[in-house]
Design a protein around this motif. Sequence first.
Motif, short mmCIF file in Angstrom:
data_model
loop_
_atom_site.label_atom_id
_atom_site.label_comp_id
_atom_site.label_asym_id
_atom_site.label_seq_id
_atom_site.Cartn_x
_atom_site.Cartn_y
_atom_site.Cartn_z
N TRP A 9 0.82 -1.21 0.00
CA TRP A 9 0.00 0.00 0.00
C TRP A 9 0.86 1.26 0.00
O TRP A 9 0.51 2.26 -0.65
CB TRP A 9 -0.94 0.00 1.21
CG TRP A 9 -1.97 -1.08 1.18
CD1 TRP A 9 -2.10 -2.12 2.06
CD2 TRP A 9 -3.02 -1.24 0.23
NE1 TRP A 9 -3.16 -2.91 1.71
CE2 TRP A 9 -3.74 -2.39 0.59
CE3 TRP A 9 -3.41 -0.53 -0.90
CZ2 TRP A 9 -4.84 -2.85 -0.13
CZ3 TRP A 9 -4.50 -0.97 -1.62
CH2 TRP A 9 -5.20 -2.12 -1.24
N PHE A 10 1.98 1.22 0.70
CA PHE A 10 2.87 2.39 0.72
C PHE A 10 3.47 2.63 -0.67
O PHE A 10 3.60 3.77 -1.11
CB PHE A 10 3.98 2.19 1.75
CG PHE A 10 4.92 3.36 1.85
CD1 PHE A 10 4.54 4.52 2.49
CD2 PHE A 10 6.20 3.30 1.28
CE1 PHE A 10 5.40 5.61 2.58
CE2 PHE A 10 7.06 4.37 1.36
CZ PHE A 10 6.66 5.53 2.01
N CYS A 13 0.88 4.23 -2.71
CA CYS A 13 0.73 5.62 -2.28
C CYS A 13 1.80 6.51 -2.92
O CYS A 13 1.51 7.58 -3.46
CB CYS A 13 0.80 5.70 -0.76
SG CYS A 13 0.78 7.38 -0.09
N VAL A 14 3.04 6.05 -2.85
CA VAL A 14 4.14 6.83 -3.44
C VAL A 14 3.94 6.97 -4.95
O VAL A 14 4.16 8.04 -5.53
CB VAL A 14 5.49 6.16 -3.13
CG1 VAL A 14 6.63 6.85 -3.89
CG2 VAL A 14 5.77 6.19 -1.63
N ALA A 56 -3.86 8.58 -3.25
CA ALA A 56 -2.66 8.36 -2.45
C ALA A 56 -3.00 8.32 -0.96
O ALA A 56 -2.47 7.49 -0.21
CB ALA A 56 -1.63 9.45 -2.74
N ALA A 57 -3.88 9.22 -0.53
CA ALA A 57 -4.28 9.23 0.88
C ALA A 57 -5.00 7.93 1.24
O ALA A 57 -4.81 7.38 2.33
CB ALA A 57 -5.18 10.43 1.16
N ALA A 60 -2.52 5.26 1.67
CA ALA A 60 -1.81 5.43 2.95
C ALA A 60 -2.64 4.89 4.11
O ALA A 60 -2.11 4.24 5.02
CB ALA A 60 -1.49 6.91 3.16
N GLY A 63 -2.46 1.20 4.11
CA GLY A 63 -1.17 0.76 4.64
C GLY A 63 -1.11 0.83 6.16
O GLY A 63 -0.58 -0.08 6.81
N ILE A 64 -1.69 1.89 6.72
CA ILE A 64 -1.71 2.03 8.18
C ILE A 64 -2.55 0.92 8.81
O ILE A 64 -2.17 0.32 9.82
CB ILE A 64 -2.25 3.42 8.57
CG1 ILE A 64 -1.25 4.51 8.12
CG2 ILE A 64 -2.48 3.50 10.07
CD1 ILE A 64 -1.77 5.91 8.30
#
Length: 262
Positions: A9-10, A13-14, A56-57, A60, A63-64
């Motif tokens: 997921w990160f 996001c990037v 992207a948010a 993120a 991913g969290i």
Amino acid sequence: MLTTGFKLWFGLCVLMVVAAVFAGYTTGGTETGPISLGWKGGVGNHVVYTLLMLGAASMAVMGIVSQAFRDSEPEAAIELLGVDEVPEAQSTIGNSWWPVFAALGLSIVAVGLVVHAAVFVVGIIIVVAIGFEWTMTNWSEKASSDPELNSELRERLMRPIEIPLIGALGIGVIVLAVSRILLSSSALGAVWVATVVGVIIFGTAFYISKRPSISRGLIQSILFVGIAGILIAGVISAVIGERDFHHKGPHHDEKSHMDEKE
């Protein structure tokens, strides 16, 4: 230690942040606008930049969540459920409506690129919401070999999020879809459409209320089919476009007479 899910997921996001910055610079963004989220200049095409940053948010957040629950590690599940040990993971899972709605969301995105920006934004919202729900459903179904325990795990995690957030988004999307249907119909047709839809909704709700033994899965299927039908009809109506509105009144008549004299 970072989990595999978090890394996935990160990375997404990037990737979306880089795509947003690239889109900003290639669509008229200033030197520092795209990298400062518009604080120090323009970001170019606002719609594309905003949607990519929202994506992207979302990545993120996923991913969290993945990192917080350690990719469904047994230790994390034990701590959350308050049990001594988690049953062995299961291999079979149930049927899901999420792929159907994901495909519908992608279709709305494609139509929105041609028809209207609002339809495109609605499609993006649907895809993001369905992606999140689909991910959490798959995670909960494989958390253990006990279906009831998996269902309880998902309920405790998702209900505080689903009820306020998904409910608000769902109402907004349905209202927009119904408005497209009514605006594309004739004046008399809009009345008939609203009447028929209202009768169907009321009749279905009345029937379900009189049948308490109906399974929860059947009720969910009825709701999903109804929502999908409304969304499809809304997309078709958006493609057709609004009907022509003829303004009538004293001011309109006076303007018409003045045009004739000229």
